[in-house]
Design a protein around this motif. Structure first.
Motif, PDB file in Angstrom:
ATOM      1  N   SER A   1       1.088  -0.833   0.086  1.00 34.77           N
ATOM      2  CA  SER A   1      -0.231   0.090  -0.112  1.00 34.77           C
ATOM      3  C   SER A   1       0.703   1.183  -0.029  1.00 34.77           C
ATOM      4  CB  SER A   1      -0.850   0.032   1.221  1.00 34.77           C
ATOM      5  OG  SER A   1      -1.180   1.367   1.103  1.00 34.77           O
ATOM      6  N   SER A   2       0.816   2.260  -0.920  1.00 29.98           N
ATOM      7  CA  SER A   2       1.897   3.066  -1.361  1.00 29.98           C
ATOM      8  C   SER A   2       1.273   4.494  -0.409  1.00 29.98           C
ATOM      9  CB  SER A   2       1.258   3.946  -2.442  1.00 29.98           C
ATOM     10  OG  SER A   2      -0.046   4.255  -2.710  1.00 29.98           O
ATOM     11  N   SER A   3      -0.315   4.008   0.257  1.00 31.58           N
ATOM     12  CA  SER A   3      -0.740   5.316   1.615  1.00 31.58           C
ATOM     13  C   SER A   3       0.271   4.266   2.701  1.00 31.58           C
ATOM     14  CB  SER A   3      -2.240   5.141   1.486  1.00 31.58           C
ATOM     15  OG  SER A   3      -2.585   4.307   1.859  1.00 31.58           O
ATOM     16  N   HIS A   4       0.222   3.587   2.996  1.00 34.32           N
ATOM     17  CA  HIS A   4       0.046   3.320   4.238  1.00 34.32           C
ATOM     18  C   HIS A   4       2.096   3.414   4.571  1.00 34.32           C
ATOM     19  CE1 HIS A   4      -3.220   0.281   5.116  1.00 34.32           C
ATOM     20  NE2 HIS A   4      -3.227   1.227   5.422  1.00 34.32           N
ATOM     21  N   SER A   5       2.736   2.666   3.368  1.00 35.53           N
ATOM     22  CA  SER A   5       3.843   3.072   3.277  1.00 35.53           C
ATOM     23  C   SER A   5       4.356   4.485   2.838  1.00 35.53           C
ATOM     24  CB  SER A   5       4.372   3.057   1.588  1.00 35.53           C
ATOM     25  OG  SER A   5       6.131   3.573   1.376  1.00 35.53           O
ATOM     26  N   ARG A   6       4.173   5.521   3.323  1.00 34.25           N
ATOM     27  CA  ARG A   6       4.200   6.557   3.503  1.00 34.25           C
ATOM     28  C   ARG A   6       3.636   6.944   4.716  1.00 34.25           C
ATOM     29  NH1 ARG A   6       1.073   8.512  -1.372  1.00 34.25           N
ATOM     30  NH2 ARG A   6      -1.107   8.770  -0.194  1.00 34.25           N
ATOM     31  N   LYS A   7       3.204   6.690   5.439  1.00 37.51           N
ATOM     32  CA  LYS A   7       2.838   7.252   6.565  1.00 37.51           C
ATOM     33  C   LYS A   7       3.816   6.155   7.425  1.00 37.51           C
ATOM     34  CE  LYS A   7      -2.597   7.696   6.232  1.00 37.51           C
ATOM     35  NZ  LYS A   7      -3.779   6.917   6.787  1.00 37.51           N
ATOM     36  N   ARG A   8       3.949   4.871   7.388  1.00 42.87           N
ATOM     37  CA  ARG A   8       5.097   4.482   8.662  1.00 42.87           C
ATOM     38  C   ARG A   8       6.897   5.268   7.545  1.00 42.87           C
ATOM     39  NH1 ARG A   8       2.867  -1.708   5.865  1.00 42.87           N
ATOM     40  NH2 ARG A   8       0.751  -1.263   7.496  1.00 42.87           N
ATOM     41  N   ILE A   9       7.268   5.252   6.389  1.00 39.70           N
ATOM     42  CA  ILE A   9       8.288   6.315   6.847  1.00 39.70           C
ATOM     43  C   ILE A   9       8.362   7.923   7.407  1.00 39.70           C
ATOM     44  CG2 ILE A   9       9.635   7.473   4.870  1.00 39.70           C
ATOM     45  CD1 ILE A   9       9.000   5.436   2.552  1.00 39.70           C
TER      46      ILE A   9
ATOM     47  N   SER B   1       0.166  13.376  12.045  1.00 44.45           N
ATOM     48  CA  SER B   1       0.461  12.430  11.399  1.00 44.45           C
ATOM     49  C   SER B   1       0.974  13.595  10.206  1.00 44.45           C
ATOM     50  CB  SER B   1       0.045  10.540  10.597  1.00 44.45           C
ATOM     51  OG  SER B   1       0.391  10.886   9.004  1.00 44.45           O
ATOM     52  N   VAL B   2       1.604  13.770   8.888  1.00 47.13           N
ATOM     53  CA  VAL B   2       0.670  14.539   7.687  1.00 47.13           C
ATOM     54  C   VAL B   2       1.621  13.972   6.777  1.00 47.13           C
ATOM     55  CG1 VAL B   2       1.605  17.363   7.393  1.00 47.13           C
ATOM     56  CG2 VAL B   2       2.026  16.806   9.719  1.00 47.13           C
ATOM     57  N   ILE B   3       0.345  13.926   5.695  1.00 48.24           N
ATOM     58  CA  ILE B   3       0.563  13.350   4.334  1.00 48.24           C
ATOM     59  C   ILE B   3       0.002  14.369   3.356  1.00 48.24           C
ATOM     60  CG2 ILE B   3       0.956  10.759   5.020  1.00 48.24           C
ATOM     61  CD1 ILE B   3      -1.618  10.692   3.854  1.00 48.24           C
ATOM     62  N   THR B   4       0.722  14.758   1.856  1.00 47.65           N
ATOM     63  CA  THR B   4       0.217  15.283   1.160  1.00 47.65           C
ATOM     64  C   THR B   4      -0.739  14.281   0.702  1.00 47.65           C
ATOM     65  OG1 THR B   4       2.206  16.773   1.428  1.00 47.65           O
ATOM     66  CG2 THR B   4       0.664  16.532  -0.857  1.00 47.65           C
ATOM     67  N   GLU B   5      -1.377  14.728  -0.658  1.00 46.47           N
ATOM     68  CA  GLU B   5      -2.557  14.547  -1.554  1.00 46.47           C
ATOM     69  C   GLU B   5      -3.224  14.589  -2.301  1.00 46.47           C
ATOM     70  OE1 GLU B   5      -5.324  11.142   1.169  1.00 46.47           O
ATOM     71  OE2 GLU B   5      -4.336   9.621   1.887  1.00 46.47           O
ATOM     72  N   GLY B   6      -2.802  14.581  -3.548  1.00 43.67           N
ATOM     73  CA  GLY B   6      -3.549  15.017  -4.672  1.00 43.67           C
ATOM     74  C   GLY B   6      -3.275  16.823  -4.480  1.00 43.67           C
ATOM     75  N   ASP B   7      -4.025  17.237  -4.027  1.00 39.93           N
ATOM     76  CA  ASP B   7      -4.209  18.937  -4.040  1.00 39.93           C
ATOM     77  C   ASP B   7      -4.178  19.284  -2.271  1.00 39.93           C
ATOM     78  OD1 ASP B   7      -6.356  19.146  -3.576  1.00 39.93           O
ATOM     79  OD2 ASP B   7      -7.307  20.096  -4.694  1.00 39.93           O
ATOM     80  N   SER B   8      -3.748  18.240  -1.740  1.00 37.08           N
ATOM     81  CA  SER B   8      -4.210  18.405  -0.395  1.00 37.08           C
ATOM     82  C   SER B   8      -3.100  18.316   0.538  1.00 37.08           C
ATOM     83  CB  SER B   8      -6.490  18.329   0.400  1.00 37.08           C
ATOM     84  OG  SER B   8      -6.331  18.855  -0.514  1.00 37.08           O
ATOM     85  N   CYS B   9      -3.394  18.444   2.194  1.00 31.70           N
ATOM     86  CA  CYS B   9      -2.271  17.963   3.245  1.00 31.70           C
ATOM     87  C   CYS B   9      -3.251  17.215   4.419  1.00 31.70           C
ATOM     88  CB  CYS B   9      -1.589  19.434   3.720  1.00 31.70           C
ATOM     89  SG  CYS B   9      -0.624  18.727   4.952  1.00 31.70           S
ATOM     90  N   LEU B  10      -2.667  16.654   4.234  1.00 32.69           N
ATOM     91  CA  LEU B  10      -3.852  16.417   4.985  1.00 32.69           C
ATOM     92  C   LEU B  10      -3.091  15.653   7.048  1.00 32.69           C
ATOM     93  CD1 LEU B  10      -5.048  13.050   3.170  1.00 32.69           C
ATOM     94  CD2 LEU B  10      -6.371  15.229   3.873  1.00 32.69           C
ATOM     95  N   ILE B  11      -3.258  16.125   7.756  1.00 34.47           N
ATOM     96  CA  ILE B  11      -3.029  16.011   9.051  1.00 34.47           C
ATOM     97  C   ILE B  11      -4.172  15.145  10.259  1.00 34.47           C
ATOM     98  CG2 ILE B  11      -2.432  17.586  11.268  1.00 34.47           C
ATOM     99  CD1 ILE B  11      -2.009  19.763   9.120  1.00 34.47           C
ATOM    100  N   THR B  12      -3.337  14.463  10.170  1.00 37.02           N
ATOM    101  CA  THR B  12      -4.412  13.684  11.550  1.00 37.02           C
ATOM    102  C   THR B  12      -3.846  13.047  12.801  1.00 37.02           C
ATOM    103  OG1 THR B  12      -4.592  12.573   9.074  1.00 37.02           O
ATOM    104  CG2 THR B  12      -4.276  11.038  11.674  1.00 37.02           C
ATOM    105  N   PHE B  13      -4.979  13.344  13.396  1.00 34.80           N
ATOM    106  CA  PHE B  13      -4.417  13.165  15.592  1.00 34.80           C
ATOM    107  C   PHE B  13      -4.586  11.883  15.365  1.00 34.80           C
ATOM    108  CE2 PHE B  13      -5.119  17.279  14.227  1.00 34.80           C
ATOM    109  CZ  PHE B  13      -3.920  18.223  14.759  1.00 34.80           C
ATOM    110  N   PHE B  14      -3.578  11.135  16.001  1.00 32.61           N
ATOM    111  CA  PHE B  14      -3.839   9.619  16.260  1.00 32.61           C
ATOM    112  C   PHE B  14      -4.486   9.179  17.733  1.00 32.61           C
ATOM    113  CE2 PHE B  14       0.343   9.263  13.984  1.00 32.61           C
ATOM    114  CZ  PHE B  14      -0.073   8.592  12.584  1.00 32.61           C
ATOM    115  N   ASN B  15      -4.821  10.270  18.200  1.00 28.26           N
ATOM    116  CA  ASN B  15      -5.030  10.040  19.156  1.00 28.26           C
ATOM    117  C   ASN B  15      -6.972   9.716  19.394  1.00 28.26           C
ATOM    118  OD1 ASN B  15      -5.039  12.295  19.125  1.00 28.26           O
ATOM    119  ND2 ASN B  15      -4.109  12.624  21.393  1.00 28.26           N
TER     120      ASN B  15
END
Length: 259
Positions: free
Chosen positions: A9-17, A98-112
């Motif tokens: 999974s490319s998305s999982h790969s980005r998050k894990r890296i 977690s901060v990842i870039t998808e398309g034209d957006s930046c997604l910021i996720t708070f795991f807790n």
């Protein structure tokens, strides 16, 4: 070990890296990936292209790990203590963002809380203010901020420090006013540019910015840059008639023969 049947999974790969980069220097992570893929049977040349380490350097990494173990992942020119200082601050290691870039957006996720903030990349001031605030709070690393903003980690740290002492408008907003003059081109130069463009188009000669600048400067004894010429060509819409102008001239010639 056969990995042919595994799904990656490319998305999982980005998050894990990104999480790995919070506690490991980028070069160390690349060496780990290089060695792991080597053990799994991939070609060294293919690994080199994928990981971003020169092939010869990758071979050296493999030799050193097989000879010296995990310490070979570090920089041999530095002491163990110096290497430890490269590791992020403990606060960063426990980050839950977690901060990842998808398309034209930046997604910021708070795991807790599994809450997510979505910011369009074109909203640069908004994105920078949020990312730099997270960096200041120790919730993300400078490398993660760098990836999100598309600037160096050092520049992220510099902006973050400035943001502590200055207003957001002074630090983050682009205050450039753009083109305030007409690139120092007067009507005579514009007329010569149009004339040269038309003549060269009909004759089948080059109408590149460099060629036109040379022709204009040669005739008028000016020093107009290639960039200025290209800017005016775009502004005047000359490139839109590059192909149609010669055809129009031929058509008019045929018509004039019958009138």
């Amino acid at each position: 070990m056969d990995c042919q049947g595994m799904v990656f999974s490319s998305s999982h790969s980005r998050k894990r890296i990104e999480k790995a980069l919070q506690i490991l220097p980028e070069l160390v992570l690349k060496k780990l990936l290089f060695f792991s893929l080597y053990l799994l049977g991939a070609k060294v040349s293919a690994i080199s292209s994928l990981v971003g380490i020169p092939e010869e350097s990758g071979k050296t990494v493999i030799k050193r790990i097989l000879k010296g173990g995990l310490p070979a992942l570090g920089d041999r020119r530095q002491s163990v203590n110096a290497y430890k200082h490269q590791l992020p601050h403990p606060v960063i290691q426990s980050q839950q963002v977690s901060v990842i870039t998808e398309g034209d957006s930046c997604l910021i996720t708070f795991f807790n809380s599994e809450q997510q903030i979505k910011i369009l990349q074109k909203h640069k001031a908004h994105l920078r203010s949020v990312i730099l605030t997270l960096l200041q709070a120790g919730l993300i690393s400078a490398q993660m901020a760098s990836n999100a903003l598309g600037v160096t980690a050092a520049h992220c740290l510099d902006l973050s420090e400035k943001l502590l002492n200055e207003d957001i408008a002074e630090v983050l907003l682009d205050k450039r006013k753009g083109q305030t003059s007409d690139l120092l081109v007067d009507p005579q130069v514009k007329a010569e540019l149009v004339q040269q463009f038309a003549a060269r188009s009909i004759a089948g000669c080059s109408v590149s910015g460099k060629a036109l600048a040379k022709a204009v400067n040669g005739n008028l004894k000016t020093a107009i840059s290639d960039r200025a010429v290209r800017w005016h060509m775009k502004k005047l819409g000359l490139m839109e008639i590059k192909k149609s102008l010669p055809k129009l001239v031929k058509a008019l010639k045929k018509t004039s023969n019958h009138t």
